[in-house]
Design a protein around this motif. Structure first.
Motif, PDB file in Angstrom:
ATOM      1  N   ALA A  23       0.830  -1.208   0.000  1.00 52.91           N
ATOM      2  CA  ALA A  23       0.000   0.000   0.000  1.00 52.91           C
ATOM      3  C   ALA A  23       0.858   1.249   0.000  1.00 52.91           C
ATOM      4  O   ALA A  23       0.490   2.266  -0.587  1.00 52.91           O
ATOM      5  CB  ALA A  23      -0.925  -0.014   1.210  1.00 52.91           C
ATOM      6  N   LEU A  33      -5.063  -0.689  -3.267  1.00 51.42           N
ATOM      7  CA  LEU A  33      -6.300  -1.317  -2.782  1.00 51.42           C
ATOM      8  C   LEU A  33      -6.047  -2.785  -2.443  1.00 51.42           C
ATOM      9  O   LEU A  33      -6.496  -3.287  -1.410  1.00 51.42           O
ATOM     10  CB  LEU A  33      -7.360  -1.192  -3.880  1.00 51.42           C
ATOM     11  CG  LEU A  33      -8.799  -1.357  -3.464  1.00 51.42           C
ATOM     12  CD1 LEU A  33      -9.149  -0.309  -2.444  1.00 51.42           C
ATOM     13  CD2 LEU A  33      -9.698  -1.225  -4.665  1.00 51.42           C
ATOM     14  N   ILE A  36      -4.310  -3.043   0.837  1.00 50.13           N
ATOM     15  CA  ILE A  36      -5.225  -2.808   1.958  1.00 50.13           C
ATOM     16  C   ILE A  36      -6.075  -4.051   2.213  1.00 50.13           C
ATOM     17  O   ILE A  36      -6.307  -4.445   3.360  1.00 50.13           O
ATOM     18  CB  ILE A  36      -6.090  -1.566   1.676  1.00 50.13           C
ATOM     19  CG1 ILE A  36      -5.216  -0.321   1.693  1.00 50.13           C
ATOM     20  CG2 ILE A  36      -7.184  -1.440   2.710  1.00 50.13           C
ATOM     21  CD1 ILE A  36      -5.887   0.898   1.133  1.00 50.13           C
ATOM     22  N   MET A  39      -4.157  -6.416   4.233  1.00 49.14           N
ATOM     23  CA  MET A  39      -4.100  -6.047   5.650  1.00 49.14           C
ATOM     24  C   MET A  39      -5.372  -6.483   6.363  1.00 49.14           C
ATOM     25  O   MET A  39      -5.334  -7.001   7.479  1.00 49.14           O
ATOM     26  CB  MET A  39      -3.914  -4.530   5.774  1.00 49.14           C
ATOM     27  CG  MET A  39      -2.554  -4.038   5.320  1.00 49.14           C
ATOM     28  SD  MET A  39      -2.564  -2.283   4.908  1.00 49.14           S
ATOM     29  CE  MET A  39      -2.415  -1.578   6.525  1.00 49.14           C
TER      30      MET A  39
ATOM     31  N   PHE B 180     -10.480   7.914   0.601  1.00 47.10           N
ATOM     32  CA  PHE B 180     -10.727   6.475   0.661  1.00 47.10           C
ATOM     33  C   PHE B 180      -9.449   5.713   0.970  1.00 47.10           C
ATOM     34  O   PHE B 180      -9.433   4.825   1.823  1.00 47.10           O
ATOM     35  CB  PHE B 180     -11.319   5.996  -0.662  1.00 47.10           C
ATOM     36  CG  PHE B 180     -11.357   4.503  -0.782  1.00 47.10           C
ATOM     37  CD1 PHE B 180     -12.353   3.781  -0.151  1.00 47.10           C
ATOM     38  CD2 PHE B 180     -10.391   3.825  -1.491  1.00 47.10           C
ATOM     39  CE1 PHE B 180     -12.378   2.404  -0.230  1.00 47.10           C
ATOM     40  CE2 PHE B 180     -10.412   2.454  -1.584  1.00 47.10           C
ATOM     41  CZ  PHE B 180     -11.401   1.739  -0.953  1.00 47.10           C
ATOM     42  N   LEU B 181      -8.353   6.057   0.275  1.00 46.60           N
ATOM     43  CA  LEU B 181      -7.125   5.281   0.463  1.00 46.60           C
ATOM     44  C   LEU B 181      -6.599   5.447   1.890  1.00 46.60           C
ATOM     45  O   LEU B 181      -6.263   4.473   2.558  1.00 46.60           O
ATOM     46  CB  LEU B 181      -6.067   5.700  -0.560  1.00 46.60           C
ATOM     47  CG  LEU B 181      -6.373   5.261  -1.991  1.00 46.60           C
ATOM     48  CD1 LEU B 181      -5.316   5.782  -2.939  1.00 46.60           C
ATOM     49  CD2 LEU B 181      -6.475   3.757  -2.098  1.00 46.60           C
ATOM     50  N   SER B 184      -9.258   3.668   4.312  1.00 42.68           N
ATOM     51  CA  SER B 184      -9.337   2.217   4.406  1.00 42.68           C
ATOM     52  C   SER B 184      -8.046   1.665   4.978  1.00 42.68           C
ATOM     53  O   SER B 184      -8.059   0.632   5.654  1.00 42.68           O
ATOM     54  CB  SER B 184      -9.668   1.601   3.051  1.00 42.68           C
ATOM     55  OG  SER B 184      -8.860   2.147   2.070  1.00 42.68           O
ATOM     56  N   MET B 185      -6.928   2.352   4.763  1.00 46.12           N
ATOM     57  CA  MET B 185      -5.705   1.888   5.417  1.00 46.12           C
ATOM     58  C   MET B 185      -5.840   2.031   6.937  1.00 46.12           C
ATOM     59  O   MET B 185      -5.476   1.136   7.698  1.00 46.12           O
ATOM     60  CB  MET B 185      -4.509   2.683   4.901  1.00 46.12           C
ATOM     61  CG  MET B 185      -3.242   1.863   4.929  1.00 46.12           C
ATOM     62  SD  MET B 185      -1.807   2.797   4.482  1.00 46.12           S
ATOM     63  CE  MET B 185      -2.083   3.157   2.792  1.00 46.12           C
ATOM     64  N   ALA B 188      -7.948  -0.710   8.254  1.00 40.95           N
ATOM     65  CA  ALA B 188      -7.217  -1.975   8.337  1.00 40.95           C
ATOM     66  C   ALA B 188      -6.385  -2.012   9.622  1.00 40.95           C
ATOM     67  O   ALA B 188      -6.347  -3.024  10.327  1.00 40.95           O
ATOM     68  CB  ALA B 188      -6.321  -2.159   7.122  1.00 40.95           C
ATOM     69  N   PHE B 189      -5.734  -0.883   9.941  1.00 35.88           N
ATOM     70  CA  PHE B 189      -4.983  -0.806  11.201  1.00 35.88           C
ATOM     71  C   PHE B 189      -5.913  -1.044  12.387  1.00 35.88           C
ATOM     72  O   PHE B 189      -5.597  -1.799  13.299  1.00 35.88           O
ATOM     73  CB  PHE B 189      -4.308   0.560  11.334  1.00 35.88           C
ATOM     74  CG  PHE B 189      -2.914   0.588  10.791  1.00 35.88           C
ATOM     75  CD1 PHE B 189      -1.858   0.171  11.571  1.00 35.88           C
ATOM     76  CD2 PHE B 189      -2.662   1.034   9.514  1.00 35.88           C
ATOM     77  CE1 PHE B 189      -0.564   0.182  11.078  1.00 35.88           C
ATOM     78  CE2 PHE B 189      -1.377   1.060   9.006  1.00 35.88           C
ATOM     79  CZ  PHE B 189      -0.328   0.631   9.788  1.00 35.88           C
ATOM     80  N   PHE B 192      -6.895  -4.700  12.724  1.00 38.64           N
ATOM     81  CA  PHE B 192      -5.799  -5.524  13.242  1.00 38.64           C
ATOM     82  C   PHE B 192      -5.617  -5.272  14.739  1.00 38.64           C
ATOM     83  O   PHE B 192      -5.448  -6.208  15.524  1.00 38.64           O
ATOM     84  CB  PHE B 192      -4.511  -5.207  12.474  1.00 38.64           C
ATOM     85  CG  PHE B 192      -3.497  -6.321  12.546  1.00 38.64           C
ATOM     86  CD1 PHE B 192      -3.583  -7.392  11.677  1.00 38.64           C
ATOM     87  CD2 PHE B 192      -2.474  -6.297  13.473  1.00 38.64           C
ATOM     88  CE1 PHE B 192      -2.662  -8.420  11.739  1.00 38.64           C
ATOM     89  CE2 PHE B 192      -1.552  -7.331  13.533  1.00 38.64           C
ATOM     90  CZ  PHE B 192      -1.643  -8.398  12.670  1.00 38.64           C
TER      91      PHE B 192
END
Lengths: 104, 506
Positions: A23, A33, A36, A39, B180-181, B184-185, B188-189, B192
């Protein structure tokens, strides 16, 4: 080799790091994408592993979390791809370095 | 436990979802009809306003607003205390109060969005605002990790779409992709981090996590889980260094979307962040005092807060675009608001909630003015605000109220918000350990006065290039902005009216 919790955690941590690396280093929006999504998958693996190796019998919270995470990841991919297409229509590229009208 | 009870307790959310579907259905039919019309006239009117179905859009706004009002009434009728599925849906006075606040913010957003220039299918736009509102309500009322995550994602995905809604404009799409990028990252963090917390605590309900964590020592895995979860929330509230999306999203999005991102989403995020930190992680408080740093989540939040105050205020100084300026000031305000969470306890959390609510009301109003100015002059740079006071005195006066409140001048709401925050932070602990952060925040507010005054100088002092042109703004949006300005003034004069409510609902 007997699967242990540690093994699964190492695999999921590796998966998460690979996804993060993808990413951060890729410039193509769709590859970002993909990173991500990796992840998110790593987190799902964690949930399953913690549930499987936790004290049994346990309510299947981890499994439920994973199922919801998969569904949400799918929705996220749908929105993400739609936005990539919207950007492509205007900029004729998906390289995020060239999509830089907003700055300051 | 049967389904009827579930439906009863989740009635407000169900009502908003039904309203969203109705608005969507209506938009489908109106859109068809309008498409037929526009094919017929498009050859002559290409430069005209794109979407001709204004009456249909008005009906959609009415339906959406009605749905929100009914949902708010349903919230009032809920039982006072209830808990479904170990925290997945908790009804308490605090949660109900914030559900109503979120519904009210969505209501005003829809009224403002109504007067946005019609370049898209408004009914779909309203429907997505309603879906985002459902996400915010879930966020506010759940005290369980899975529901919190679902709420975060429902809100996030809706807001990405709202940001990219203005399909004809390049910057809207660009802002949406960037938002969005990053978003969504960050999620994800968060996912997790939540998985690690689940693994160590063995449960996902906040209260049970707190009970479990109280008996174990801090281990690296748990710390990693907490840090990763916090990264996601720092993104949501636009705290530095996770704020990079905010200026682009605020500037590129349709103005009403930016207003909703800055108000509703922020309030809900602070409510849930406070619950996670002060309930689930209560035992891992640590210490952020200057001489007494101790491991826990407070030092992390303190660093986020300090960075946000510095970066937000300094970057705002250089901005020429009012929306971008408001975005950087939002980063700084996130920093101030975090002070209350660091101080902790009832006074700290209530100060945070009070401040974030006032901030949301203020920013919604400010974005409302920006929307009308953009509609009239075609832009939202400082130059577009020149001579606004001569053309639209009411809007200019309201803008002055909003910006001076953000700067924290008495007797406006922002002053008391900051006062309670800073006094909670100073009184926290035994040796005034947080004084360093309060001094930094005061210094930051001082800087902020400068850039707010620059906007006001453009509004009141500078002459317009083309003066004498009348300013078109419909009555309803003028009324909304005036009402929001009056609310900011009211909460400044009688701060207890809201603060006591928040305090009583704990």
């Amino acid at each position: 080799m007997i699967p242990t919790l540690q093994l699964f955690l190492i695999i999921s941590a590796a998966l998460f790091c690979i996804g993060l690396l993808a990413a951060l280093s890729r410039r193509h929006a769709i590859f970002i994408l993909l990173g991500i999504e990796m992840m998110l998958a790593a987190a799902g693996l964690n949930f399953i592993a913690f549930w499987r190796f936790g004290p049994q019998p346990a309510p299947p919270t981890g499994v439920m979390f994973t199922i919801f995470a998969i569904a949400i990841a799918a929705a996220e991919a749908a929105v993400g791809l739609a936005l990539v297409i919207a950007v492509y229509r205007h900029y004729r590229t998906t390289n995020i370095d060239q999509i830089d009208e907003l700055k300051g | 436990m049967n389904y009827l009870e579930l439906l009863q307790l989740a009635a407000p959310e169900a009502i908003v979802v039904v309203a969203a579907l109705l608005v969507l259905t209506m938009g489908l039919f109106a859109g068809r009809k309008a498409a037929g019309v526009s094919v017929a006239v498009s050859s002559q009117q290409i430069s005209g306003a794109g979407f001709p179905a204004t009456s249909a859009a008005d009906a959609g706004a009415l339906l959406a607003a009605l749905g929100l009002a009914i949902a708010a009434a349903a919230v009032v009728r809920l039982p006072i205390h209830s808990d479904l599925f170990h925290g997945m849906l908790v009804i308490s006075p605090l949660n109900s109060l914030f559900k109503i606040i979120v519904l009210a913010l969505a209501f005003f957003t829809i009224i403002l969005a109504r007067s946005e220039r019609a370049f898209f299918n408004k009914a779909e736009y309203f429907a997505i605002i309603l879906l985002a509102t459902v996400g915010l309500m879930l966020l506010v009322e759940s005290e369980e990790l899975l529901m919190i995550f679902i709420g975060l994602e429902l809100t996030g995905l809706s807001l990405y779409i709202l940001t990219g809604f203005e399909k004809a404009r390049r910057t809207s799409a660009e802002a949406a992709l960037k938002y969005f990028l990053f978003g969504s990252m960050a999620s994800a963090f968060t996912l997790f981090g939540l998985s690690l917390i689940y693994g160590i605590a063995g449960t996902t309900s906040l209260a049970a996590i707190a009970a479990r964590l109280a008996s174990i020592t801090i281990e690296p895995l748990l710390l990693a889980g907490i840090v990763m979860t916090l990264i996601g929330f720092a993104f949501k509230i636009a705290a530095a260094p996770f704020h990079l999306w905010a200026p682009d999203a605020y500037q590129g999005a349709p103005v009403s979307s930016a207003a909703f991102i800055a108000s509703g989403s922020k309030v809900a995020s602070f409510v849930v962040l406070g619950k996670i930190l002060l309930t689930a992680f209560a035992g891992l408080h640590g210490d952020a005092g200057w001489h007494a740093m101790a491991a826990g989540w407070t030092p992390i939040i303190a660093v986020l807060s300090a960075l946000s105050i510095l970066i937000g205020n300094l970057a705002a100084l250089a901005q020429k675009n009012v929306r971008r300026l408001l975005a950087y000031s939002a980063v700084a305000h996130a920093g101030y608001t975090l002070l209350g969470l660091i101080a902790g306890g009832r006074s700290g959390f209530s100060a945070t909630l009070f401040y974030t609510t006032l901030y949301a009301v203020t920013l919604l109003g400010a974005f409302g003015v920006v929307l009308l100015v953009r509609r009239e002059t075609g832009g939202d740079d400082l130059a577009n605000f020149r001579g606004l006071s001569a053309r639209a005195p009411l809007l200019a006066g309201s803008m002055a109220v909003f910006l001076l409140s953000l700067a924290g001048l008495p007797p406006l709401a922002g002053f008391f918000g900051k006062f309670y925050l800073f006094s909670a932070a100073v009184n926290a602990g035994t040796r005034h350990d947080l004084l360093w952060l309060v001094v930094l925040a005061l210094f930051g507010s001082l800087i902020s006065l400068y850039y707010y005054l620059i906007v006001l100088k453009a509004t009141f002092v500078d002459r317009a290039d083309a003066s004498g042109v009348t300013f078109h703004a419909d009555f309803l949006s003028r009324l909304t902005i005036a009402f929001l300005a009056a609310a900011v003034l009211f909460f400044g004069i009688v701060p207890g009216s809201l603060l006591d409510r928040i305090l009583l609902s704990f």
